[in-house]
Design a protein around this motif. Structure first.
Motif, PDB file in Angstrom:
ATOM      1  N   UNK A  11       0.839  -1.202   0.000  1.00 40.07           N
ATOM      2  CA  UNK A  11       0.000   0.000   0.000  1.00 40.07           C
ATOM      3  C   UNK A  11       0.877   1.258   0.000  1.00 40.07           C
ATOM      4  N   UNK A  12       0.227   2.384  -0.242  1.00 40.01           N
ATOM      5  CA  UNK A  12       0.947   3.652  -0.396  1.00 40.01           C
ATOM      6  C   UNK A  12       0.431   4.692   0.591  1.00 40.01           C
ATOM      7  N   UNK A  13       1.346   5.594   0.993  1.00 43.33           N
ATOM      8  CA  UNK A  13       0.950   6.706   1.859  1.00 43.33           C
ATOM      9  C   UNK A  13       0.315   7.822   1.032  1.00 43.33           C
ATOM     10  N   UNK A  14       0.756   7.909  -0.217  1.00 42.45           N
ATOM     11  CA  UNK A  14       0.267   8.979  -1.093  1.00 42.45           C
ATOM     12  C   UNK A  14       0.233   8.452  -2.530  1.00 42.45           C
ATOM     13  N   UNK A  15      -0.872   8.753  -3.196  1.00 40.79           N
ATOM     14  CA  UNK A  15      -0.970   8.412  -4.625  1.00 40.79           C
ATOM     15  C   UNK A  15      -1.254   9.692  -5.400  1.00 40.79           C
ATOM     16  N   UNK A  16      -0.463   9.960  -6.424  1.00 35.66           N
ATOM     17  CA  UNK A  16      -0.707  11.104  -7.295  1.00 35.66           C
ATOM     18  C   UNK A  16      -1.421  10.589  -8.539  1.00 35.66           C
ATOM     19  N   UNK A  17      -2.446  11.308  -8.953  1.00 32.74           N
ATOM     20  CA  UNK A  17      -3.280  10.854 -10.056  1.00 32.74           C
ATOM     21  C   UNK A  17      -3.401  11.992 -11.060  1.00 32.74           C
ATOM     22  N   UNK A  18      -2.741  11.824 -12.193  1.00 33.76           N
ATOM     23  CA  UNK A  18      -2.649  12.901 -13.182  1.00 33.76           C
ATOM     24  C   UNK A  18      -3.692  12.729 -14.287  1.00 33.76           C
ATOM     25  N   UNK A  19      -4.709  13.614 -14.324  1.00 36.71           N
ATOM     26  CA  UNK A  19      -5.622  13.676 -15.479  1.00 36.71           C
ATOM     27  C   UNK A  19      -6.343  12.347 -15.701  1.00 36.71           C
ATOM     28  N   UNK A  20      -6.718  11.690 -14.604  1.00 35.42           N
ATOM     29  CA  UNK A  20      -7.322  10.357 -14.728  1.00 35.42           C
ATOM     30  C   UNK A  20      -8.837  10.351 -14.564  1.00 35.42           C
ATOM     31  N   UNK A  21      -9.383  11.215 -13.704  1.00 35.81           N
ATOM     32  CA  UNK A  21     -10.839  11.168 -13.483  1.00 35.81           C
ATOM     33  C   UNK A  21     -11.568  11.496 -14.788  1.00 35.81           C
ATOM     34  N   UNK A  22     -11.026  12.420 -15.537  1.00 32.25           N
ATOM     35  CA  UNK A  22     -11.664  12.783 -16.799  1.00 32.25           C
ATOM     36  C   UNK A  22     -11.536  11.661 -17.837  1.00 32.25           C
ATOM     37  N   UNK A  23     -10.492  10.809 -17.692  1.00 31.55           N
ATOM     38  CA  UNK A  23     -10.209   9.783 -18.706  1.00 31.55           C
ATOM     39  C   UNK A  23     -10.704   8.382 -18.389  1.00 31.55           C
ATOM     40  N   UNK A  24     -10.783   8.034 -17.123  1.00 32.92           N
ATOM     41  CA  UNK A  24     -10.942   6.621 -16.816  1.00 32.92           C
ATOM     42  C   UNK A  24     -12.324   6.104 -17.271  1.00 32.92           C
TER      43      UNK A  24
END
Ligand SMILES: [Zn+2]
Length: 494
Positions: free
Chosen positions: A318-331
């Motif tokens: 697991x991760x403490x932090x996840x960066x998500x670049x331009x994904x909500x608009x694309x997924x």
């Protein structure tokens, strides 16, 4: 003034000059002129010329009056005439039928037809925009490729493509990324842009990138470094992403965290977090050249593949932090995406979304909505609906900022359901109106070669424009788009 002119003046002086009214006026004039011709009272040409002049003067005064009263156009949104003249009607015939043949090879399977919002599951929604950017391109894979039926969810308020590609069809569009976005013509590759294009890297390409990257990221200009000898994009990416480090470094206090970046461009954010927090970092890049460079330049693991359709992390733990670049608009499946991110975070862990385009880009800035909603943009939102989308999927928002109509949002993984309020009726009706106007404007902004696709809607779009102020008639009755001054520069058409 004769009776006919008094009536003309009445029609033109009415609060809203619409095409319907202009048509009625035209009919009136024609009937009157017919009568005159029959009776032979006056030389026809002389009379017509006088009428035209007076109609022109009245139209001009009306336009001036509207501009000074500001009743129909908000004063903060100063508008200027777009130089291209708008026709009143367009033909349904394509100007060059050969140039509109479908592209070859796009699988027909699968087009998902959604019966519920893919973000919150609500089954009530309203269509707000039928087409994506493909409708602006002379050639497209097939008719379904442009037809996304973007719909406004009544509960979370996210606008989603109710028809969207998945499976082999989505994969094909992604393989033809540059063409699908309209960046290159069919079958041709885009020149230059070695760092950020979608093409596979061959051995020669790798050797070239390795040689350029070996000069490092911060190549100083003081001893005459040339842009040709090193990858200047590495430093440019570090600088353009530095605001994210400012936000994350200021709002979170982490020590040697495990950090994952989804759709990492060139690894800049992860490299920065290694520096400020001694982070252990992992990347999921989109393109082969990015994967190669992130490993080569920063030594960050980046083997995991980015799957927009069925997203998975591809790294253990697991991760403490996840960066998500331009994904909500694309997924393709946002609930699945957010659930996967949620599960990949440790309890209380954070996710930072960035480069998420706000709908204000096309609702408030006179940009073509079709152009902005490209074939991979399957979700659109305002700030409020972005927050609701996260709440509905088990995240609490910690911070939201924006820059150039693009969101940055830090959220925390919640350990139970998050309470949230559905979109209000007022917000829904305001946004529906805004989407309607944006759609009519987008029709009028289309390149001439594809206007034929909207032959049945063109006149209505012009009429709507005259009523709401983004179309105006000049002294001779010629129609022009009236765009917010700032938008004139952005719309390359003309
Ligand atoms: Zn929803």
């Amino acid at each position: 003034m004769s009776n006919i002119l008094q009536r003309a003046a009445r029609v033109l002086g009415a609060p809203f000059l619409t095409l319907r009214r202009l048509d009625r006026l035209g009919d009136m004039l024609e009937k009157r002129l017919d009568q005159l011709e029959k009776r032979g009272l006056q030389p026809l040409a002389e009379r017509q010329a006088r009428l035209e002049t007076q109609v022109g003067q009245l139209t001009q005064s009306l336009t001036a009056l509207r501009q000074t009263s500001g009743a129909r156009v908000a004063s903060k949104d100063e508008r200027s005439a777009f130089r291209r003249e708008l026709p009143v009607e367009v033909s349904a015939q394509p100007p060059a039928p050969d140039a509109t043949e479908p592209l070859q090879g796009c699988p027909t399977q699968t087009v998902l037809k959604l019966g519920a919002c893919p973000v919150c599951g609500c089954q009530t929604f309203t269509p707000v925009c039928r087409f994506n950017k493909m409708i602006t391109m002379p050639r497209m894979p097939d008719a379904a490729a442009a037809d996304y039926n973007y719909s406004l969810c009544h509960q979370c308020g996210v606008v989603f493509a109710a028809r969207r590609p998945a499976g082999a069809r989505f994969a094909w569009l992604l393989q033809h990324f540059e063409e699908s976005l309209g960046r290159t013509g069919p079958g041709s590759k885009r020149a230059g842009k070695i760092v950020l294009n979608s093409y596979d890297l061959d051995d020669a390409g790798k050797a070239r990138l390795r040689e350029l990257a070996s000069k490092g990221v911060f190549v100083s200009e003081h001893d005459g470094a040339s842009r040709k000898d090193h990858l200047w994009q590495l430093q440019a990416d570090r600088l353009s992403n530095s605001r994210h480090l400012e936000i994350l470094g200021s709002l979170l206090n982490l020590s040697a965290p495990r950090v994952l970046e989804i759709r990492s461009r060139l690894g800049s954010n992860l490299a920065g977090l290694q520096r400020i927090w001694k982070a252990e970092t992992f990347a999921i890049p989109m393109f082969p050249s990015q994967r190669f460079l992130i490993q080569e330049v920063y030594g960050i693991p980046s083997d995991a593949a980015l799957d927009f359709d069925h997203f998975h992390v591809g790294y253990e733990g697991t991760f403490d932090l996840i960066l998500s670049n331009h994904m909500i608009t694309h997924t393709v499946r946002p609930r699945e995406y957010l659930a996967t991110v949620h599960a990949a975070l440790r309890p209380g862990g954070h996710v930072y979304f960035y480069n998420e385009p706000l709908e204000e880009e096309f609702l408030e800035h006179d940009k073509s909505m079709f152009n902005t909603l490209n074939a991979f943009h399957v979700q659109a939102f305002n700030r409020e609906s972005f927050v609701r989308a996260l709440n509905a999927n088990g995240f609490e928002v910690v911070y939201m900022g924006s820059r150039d109509s693009s969101l940055m949002c830090l959220a925390r993984r919640a350990e139970g359901p998050v309470l949230w309020e559905p979109m209000s009726d007022r917000e829904r009706s305001t946004r529906r109106r805004a989407y309607r106007s944006a759609e009519e404007l987008s029709i009028l902004l289309l390149p001439e070669t594809v206007r034929y696709r909207f032959a049945d809607r063109w006149k209505k779009a012009v009429e709507h424009g005259l009523e709401t102020g983004f179309v105006a008639a000049d002294e001779r009755g010629r129609l022009r788009l009236m765009l917010r001054t700032a938008a004139l520069r952005e719309n390359a058409l003309g």
